[in-house]
Scaffold this motif. Structure first.
Motif, PDB file in Angstrom:
ATOM      1  N   GLU A  68      -2.534   2.087  21.108  1.00  0.00           N
ATOM      2  CA  GLU A  68      -2.331   1.952  19.669  1.00  0.00           C
ATOM      3  C   GLU A  68      -1.843   3.269  19.078  1.00  0.00           C
ATOM      4  N   THR A  69      -2.424   4.368  19.524  1.00  0.00           N
ATOM      5  CA  THR A  69      -2.020   5.684  19.035  1.00  0.00           C
ATOM      6  C   THR A  69      -0.593   6.006  19.469  1.00  0.00           C
ATOM      7  N   GLU A  70      -0.251   5.660  20.708  1.00  0.00           N
ATOM      8  CA  GLU A  70       1.120   5.864  21.178  1.00  0.00           C
ATOM      9  C   GLU A  70       2.113   5.141  20.279  1.00  0.00           C
ATOM     10  N   LYS A  71       1.787   3.914  19.910  1.00  0.00           N
ATOM     11  CA  LYS A  71       2.697   3.115  19.079  1.00  0.00           C
ATOM     12  C   LYS A  71       2.866   3.741  17.698  1.00  0.00           C
ATOM     13  N   GLU A  72       1.774   4.138  17.064  1.00  0.00           N
ATOM     14  CA  GLU A  72       1.870   4.724  15.724  1.00  0.00           C
ATOM     15  C   GLU A  72       2.582   6.072  15.754  1.00  0.00           C
TER      16      GLU A  72
ATOM     17  N   ASN B 268      -9.607   7.134  24.991  1.00  0.00           N
ATOM     18  CA  ASN B 268      -9.849   6.555  23.672  1.00  0.00           C
ATOM     19  C   ASN B 268     -10.519   7.551  22.735  1.00  0.00           C
TER      20      ASN B 268
ATOM     21  N   ASN C  45      -7.375   0.651  25.002  1.00  0.00           N
ATOM     22  CA  ASN C  45      -6.369   0.146  24.073  1.00  0.00           C
ATOM     23  C   ASN C  45      -6.089   1.088  22.914  1.00  0.00           C
ATOM     24  N   LEU C  46      -7.061   1.913  22.511  1.00  0.00           N
ATOM     25  CA  LEU C  46      -6.818   2.830  21.405  1.00  0.00           C
ATOM     26  C   LEU C  46      -5.769   3.878  21.777  1.00  0.00           C
TER      27      LEU C  46
ATOM     28  N   LEU D 115      -5.472   9.845  16.042  1.00  0.00           N
ATOM     29  CA  LEU D 115      -5.013   8.797  15.131  1.00  0.00           C
ATOM     30  C   LEU D 115      -5.498   9.052  13.711  1.00  0.00           C
TER      31      LEU D 115
ATOM     32  N   GLY E 149      -0.520  -1.879  28.221  1.00  0.00           N
ATOM     33  CA  GLY E 149      -1.831  -2.270  27.732  1.00  0.00           C
ATOM     34  C   GLY E 149      -2.862  -2.020  28.808  1.00  0.00           C
TER      35      GLY E 149
END
Length: 336
Positions: free
Chosen positions: A43-47, A212, A39-40, A219, A192
């Motif tokens: 999350e990094t892709e989104k940010e 991750n 999941n990290l 990140l 996800g």
């Protein structure tokens, strides 16, 4: 001029990696064992997508993979792609294009160094040396194609450095879904992570996904990138003011000299490491028979180009040391 003996240790390296608080960021992953795809990564892709102003970002294991997947996808839409890329670039960019099945010619673009360039004949842009806030959106606003695929590098010495890695920024949802699946051996990965044996492989793909562990390092640096880019720009400004030129890249500070080889050796003798960006691809064994546009101009540029140290943890004293040594050791003036 006789080359100086290199007796001093490197007091000022060409690059220095600033991992910040990465050790703290990866510690929970090591303790839990969740160091692989997870999941990290998402999350990094989104940010990162929010930072560069793109609708989607796909993380992969290198910028080479980012270029390959981007070109592969475009090859699905066309019978063939005729590309032109700079001869003065890293071999990995050419390797990716050839592996994707493109027909490639080399050209004499040399002013891109430190920024990005388009693989002419495609919608793929190599931005391994530059990552700035709203970069994707600004490029689109300036006329970049709607189907643009902007590829970044997280090689350790880059503006965001990890244990290698790369990313593709895009507004194309279909491409983002395809690239994410292609990078995970064709698995239907979605957006996800599902730790399950019950999945499907929808196409023949690759194993080029991110982890991750690597994403945690990215990140941590992404969240302070505005600050580190500003520090690098302050160094660039100091160099520009001292040399009377106008470079503006965040990653490389390149100048032209008459005595390039002597200069590098003499700077090394004073404990200052410099680089050369880049040896022309057409001078390398596998690529000597490729079509090259502007060969003489490329080779002339290569014989005179040198890159000075540039990294965000350089002190004012180190910057001044580089400036003074460059002025003293450069022959024939310093040119951009």
């Amino acid at each position: 001029m006789k080359l100086a003996e290199s007796s001093a240790q490197n007091k000022i390296p060409f690059k220095k990696i600033n991992l910040g608080n990465a050790l703290e960021a990866i510690k929970p992953l090591i303790e839990t064992g969740y160091i692989g795809l997870g999941n990290l990564v998402f999350e990094t892709e989104k940010e990162l997508a929010e930072y560069v102003g793109a609708r989607h970002v796909v993380l992969v294991d290198s910028c080479t993979s980012a270029l390959l997947l981007s070109l592969k996808y475009e090859m699905l839409q066309k019978e063939t792609i005729h590309l032109r890329i700079p001869s003065m670039t890293v071999p990995l960019a050419l390797n990716a294009a050839l592996e994707a099945g493109c027909h490639v010619e080399l050209d004499d673009r040399t002013d891109w160094v430190g920024h990005y360039y388009q693989m002419i004949g495609s919608n793929v842009f190599d931005s391994a040396h530059e990552l700035r806030r709203n970069q994707f959106r600004k490029m689109k606003d300036a006329g970049a194609p709607d189907a643009m695929k902007l590829c970044f590098s997280f090689y350790p010495t880059k503006t965001i450095g990890s244990a290698d890695g790369g990313a593709i920024a895009t507004d194309d949802e279909h491409f983002a879904k395809w690239a994410r699946s292609a990078a995970t051996y064709g698995r239907n990965q979605g957006t996800g992570y599902r730790n399950s044996w019950d999945y499907d492989v929808e196409m023949v793909g690759y194993k080029r996904h991110y982890t991750n562990l690597q994403a945690a390092i990215v990140l941590e640096q992404l969240r302070r990138l505005d600050e580190t880019n500003a520090k690098r720009q302050a160094i660039v400004t100091a160099y520009n003011d001292a040399f009377g030129i106008n470079n503006d890249g965040d990653y490389l500070y390149r100048i032209y000299l008459d005595n390039r080889d002597d200069f590098i050796q003499n700077m090394m003798a004073e404990g200052i490491e410099c680089g050369v960006h880049f040896k022309p691809l057409h001078q390398m064994t596998p690529f000597k028979d490729m079509t090259v546009h502007g060969k003489e101009a490329i080779e002339h540029a290569y014989q005179h180009t040198v890159s000075l140290p540039l990294y965000d943890t350089m002190t004012e004293e180190e910057v001044q040391t580089v400036i003074e040594a460059t002025k003293r050791l450069a022959e024939g003036g310093i040119r951009a």
